[in-house]
Scaffold this motif. Sequence first.
Motif, short mmCIF file in Angstrom:
data_model
loop_
_atom_site.label_atom_id
_atom_site.label_comp_id
_atom_site.label_asym_id
_atom_site.label_seq_id
_atom_site.Cartn_x
_atom_site.Cartn_y
_atom_site.Cartn_z
N LYS A 165 0.47 3.95 1.50
CA LYS A 165 0.60 4.60 2.81
C LYS A 165 1.77 4.04 3.61
O LYS A 165 2.15 4.62 4.64
CB LYS A 165 -0.70 4.44 3.61
CG LYS A 165 -1.05 3.03 4.01
CD LYS A 165 -2.37 3.00 4.77
CE LYS A 165 -2.74 1.58 5.21
NZ LYS A 165 -4.04 1.56 5.93
N TYR A 216 -3.54 3.19 -5.19
CA TYR A 216 -3.67 2.53 -3.90
C TYR A 216 -2.45 1.70 -3.53
O TYR A 216 -2.12 1.56 -2.36
CB TYR A 216 -4.92 1.63 -3.89
CG TYR A 216 -6.21 2.41 -3.99
CD1 TYR A 216 -6.87 2.85 -2.85
CD2 TYR A 216 -6.76 2.72 -5.23
CE1 TYR A 216 -8.05 3.57 -2.93
CE2 TYR A 216 -7.94 3.44 -5.33
CZ TYR A 216 -8.58 3.86 -4.18
OH TYR A 216 -9.75 4.58 -4.27
N THR A 217 -1.80 1.13 -4.51
CA THR A 217 -0.64 0.28 -4.27
C THR A 217 0.58 0.84 -4.98
O THR A 217 0.47 1.72 -5.84
CB THR A 217 -0.88 -1.15 -4.77
OG1 THR A 217 -0.99 -1.12 -6.21
CG2 THR A 217 -2.16 -1.74 -4.18
N HIS A 262 -5.20 8.34 -3.51
CA HIS A 262 -6.43 7.57 -3.70
C HIS A 262 -7.38 8.26 -4.68
O HIS A 262 -8.03 7.60 -5.50
CB HIS A 262 -7.13 7.36 -2.36
CG HIS A 262 -6.45 6.35 -1.48
ND1 HIS A 262 -6.91 6.01 -0.22
CD2 HIS A 262 -5.34 5.59 -1.68
CE1 HIS A 262 -6.12 5.10 0.31
NE2 HIS A 262 -5.16 4.83 -0.55
N ASP A 311 0.31 0.56 -8.67
CA ASP A 311 -0.40 1.69 -9.27
C ASP A 311 0.54 2.88 -9.43
O ASP A 311 0.54 3.55 -10.47
CB ASP A 311 -1.59 2.10 -8.41
CG ASP A 311 -2.62 1.00 -8.24
OD1 ASP A 311 -2.74 0.16 -9.15
OD2 ASP A 311 -3.29 0.98 -7.19
N GLU A 356 0.83 -1.20 0.00
CA GLU A 356 0.00 0.00 0.00
C GLU A 356 0.87 1.25 0.00
O GLU A 356 1.91 1.29 0.66
CB GLU A 356 -0.91 0.00 1.22
CG GLU A 356 -1.93 -1.11 1.26
CD GLU A 356 -2.75 -1.07 2.53
OE1 GLU A 356 -3.84 -0.49 2.50
OE2 GLU A 356 -2.28 -1.60 3.55
N THR A 387 -1.98 10.35 1.12
CA THR A 387 -2.73 9.12 0.83
C THR A 387 -4.06 9.45 0.17
O THR A 387 -4.44 8.82 -0.83
CB THR A 387 -2.98 8.32 2.13
OG1 THR A 387 -1.72 7.95 2.71
CG2 THR A 387 -3.79 7.06 1.84
N GLU A 388 -4.75 10.44 0.71
CA GLU A 388 -6.04 10.84 0.13
C GLU A 388 -5.86 11.35 -1.30
O GLU A 388 -6.65 11.02 -2.19
CB GLU A 388 -6.68 11.91 1.01
CG GLU A 388 -8.06 12.34 0.53
CD GLU A 388 -8.70 13.37 1.44
OE1 GLU A 388 -9.74 13.92 1.06
OE2 GLU A 388 -8.15 13.64 2.53
#
Length: 372
Positions: free
Chosen positions: A189, A208-209, A203, A212, A187, A199-200
Amino acid sequence: MPEPLSDTPTNRKIIHVDMDCFYAAIEMRDDPLLRGAAVAVGGSPDKRGVIATCNYEARSYGVHSAMASAHAKRLCPNLIIVPPNFDKYRHDSKVIRSIFAKYTPLIEPLSLDEAFLDVTESSHYKGSATYIAQAIRHDIYQELELTASAGVAPNKFLAKVASDWKKPNGQFVIEPSAVDSFMLDLEVKKIPGVGKKTTEKLHNMGIYTCKDLQSLELLELTRKFGAFGRSLYYLSRGIDNRAVITHYPRKSLSVENTYDKDLYTLDDCQSEIPKLLTTLKQRLARSKVDAPVNKMFVKLKFSDFTATTVERTSFGVSDELFYELMDEGFHRREKSVRLLGLGVRFQNAESTHFVQLPLEYLDGAFDDEFDE
């Protein structure tokens, strides 16, 4: 954190050792009546205390470090909050450091309860970092009856991620050949520096990963995240060429205090300066910082939990300047104040570490997460 600037991974043998809920574990070891109970170490809930750490029983209720003790008690009414004993924690930390030193001189302490070790050139256990980490954890338990978790990997970033993989009292190894596949599902994060806001933002971009994140080019990441985009690019690929640093010069030094009752006026705040200043000067005198002071700052946290910091260039420590900075800071909000801090920054300091020295630990406000 310093950026991993090279495209080419540097395969070292790095161990990250992280003690399991260190302060709470010491208290439970020394008081058998605490074992099996939900235990936290921190300040009194009646005096705006803050949780420094807690055991896993307490965490099951949602209690965590840096949480107000009063809130922690509401989440877990049976929580036992033990006042901290730093002399005891420092003693055990020195024992742990001496155990590290049996295996390598390359030790980078991050706090009392965790450190990076570079064992690339170690001859112990035929150079096996996995066996060295096991031996260190065994030695710690034999010496102190405390458990530690460890991560073993080709670099610091991955070693730290790995040490959290099988907590508590576990160990996880990321082989160099497994880095690429390991990163795919990690992840975002978990990347150092990626907090709630980043993180937001990621996203919202559908990221997310780390797989990505790897789909984005370096130029795009730097355009969206500035200089931090470069770290995102390399760390998402498991590349981190930072060396284990055995000594960090201090960048700054401060003292702060959280008050049982709010300070309502500027005069109230300024009347606290002499006590804070005396403690700051004492700690400056005991410090081994060679670099001169080139900035002074004050920190105020208001009753609504907003905070402000005012700083100004200064050649040395000027008592009068702290009063001026306090005046400016107070009038930014003109609300009652729950916390005051005074501090200095040093010229030509290389470290990115901020040295936080609470004046009153039991009732202090903690900006850092102490141990996990």
